[in-house]
Write a protein that holds these residues in place. Structure first.
Motif: not given
Length: 386
Positions: A91-94, A118-124, A140-144, A173-176
């Protein structure tokens, strides 16, 4: 599925209060979790340095020789998963791309995971494939608005994999900008385990109504297993800050690596229903309400992410520490600290993940792009085990 469908708040709150009051954390079947009071010769209170590691026992597996480059040019890679076909997915995060690495080291794009912000440490972030269904890829993914786990149809065969339809396994799941957790792995019980971070809000870790700062356990469909420690809840353990590695030994014992804040990173044995202390405890605290880590490091020596097991040894990829740690947990003696050793310190920069490679090898994933990339970064490296 919505967060409310995942948490039975009232019953979980009562269960967690009971767990926190108990004098020791209970493992599966009610057995007591072994307690540890030292780790790599823990220094006096207030010390920040990490003592020199103890070499692993002669019988434990360890890297030998110089790593070989398997693939180059990856962009902020996060997770490796090897397939029965011999191919490997990364996986590539950004970019939110899943890429396929062939047995010859060729790199091709499999597809883009939908809905990633993606943003900060979040993404794919983490990837896993169901042991019962090799066509089910979990991401495991970060959404808006949150972190979530998707199940995605993996189409095609080696050399031509693609991404099909996606469905949500768990959301809310909380994201930041940081502390998003993100590791996925299937355990020996074929259940899906998910690590989540506190999302920069330390209260999440002890909050029974939050999915942050936990290790979650789900069946592959996303349903809550009937034998989870807190009825009606996906929570398996709590009191975590930012765990990013989980693995099991040959006997089925579960372990996890966890980012500390300023003082101690941790390597923990994980047992159902246990509380690992954050934010009250960081590292070894000697508090009977919490489980102490088996090993602790200064963050500058570790900042641990991916974790893997092979031939009696755990292998831990260190980001800030820029090295590969080994930990020998056999035999697991409640009075002993697992012997540790480190390899490749500073040679390849930040290491994000480590998995068993083909034959008697390990694959290492570097994570330097976005910070201080080196020629060819980011790379997958292969090293022999001896």
């Amino acid at each position: 599925m919505s967060p409310s469908s995942r948490l039975a708040s009232a019953s979980l709150g009562v269960s967690l209060v009971a767990a926190l009051v108990g004098c020791s954390a209970a493992g599966p079947g009610g057995s007591e979790t072994p307690s540890r009071t030292t780790a790599t010769s823990a220094p006096p209170a207030g010390a920040t340095s990490t003592p020199s590691p103890t070499p692993t026992d002669d019988g434990a597996a360890a890297p030998t020789g110089t790593p070989r480059v398997i693939a180059t040019g990856l962009d902020l890679p996060w997770s490796l998963v090897r397939l029965e076909s011999g191919a490997t997915l990364v996986s590539e995060r950004d970019t939110a791309l899943v890429k396929e690495i062939s047995t010859a080291g060729d790199v091709r794009t499999v597809g883009e995971v939908p809905g990633v912000a993606p943003g900060g440490e979040g993404g794919l972030l983490g990837l896993a494939v169901s042991p019962d269904d090799p066509t089910s890829l979990y991401a495991y993914t970060s959404t808006s608005s949150d972190n979530r786990v998707l199940r995605i149809d993996l189409t095609g065969d080696a050399g031509g994999y693609g991404l099909g339809d996606a469905e949500t396994v768990i959301d809310g799941i909380p994201r930041a900008g940081n502390h998003n957790g993100g590791r996925l792995a299937f355990g020996p019980d074929n259940m899906l385990y998910v690590t989540t971070g506190d999302a920069g809000n330390t209260a999440n870790s002890q909050n029974p109504d939050s999915l942050g700062g936990k290790i979650l356990r789900l069946d592959p469909s996303g349903a809550i297993p009937a034998d989870n420690p807190f009825p009606g809840s996906p929570v398996f353990t709590l009191g975590h800050r930012n765990p990013q590695g989980i693995a099991w030994d040959a006997a089925g014992n579960m372990f996890a690596s966890e980012f500390g804040q300023n003082t101690w990173d941790e390597f923990n044995q994980i047992t159902a229903g246990s509380n690992y202390g954050w934010p009250t405890a960081e590292g070894i605290a000697g508090n009977p309400d919490f489980v102490d880590p088996l090993v602790q490091w200064s963050p500058r020596d570790a900042s641990p992410s991916g974790l893997s097991y092979a031939d009696g040894t755990f292998f831990l990829a260190a980001l800030r520490g820029e090295r590969l740690w080994t930990l020998d947990t056999t035999p697991l003696d409640p009075s002993a600290v697992p012997p540790t050793a480190s390899f490749f310190e500073g040679d390849y920069g930040r290491l994000r993940d480590v998995v068993r490679g083909p034959g008697d090898t390990l694959w290492l994933l570097t994570n330097n792009t976005g910070r201080s990339p080196r020629p060819g970064d980011d790379q997958i490296l292969e090293v022999d085990l001896g």
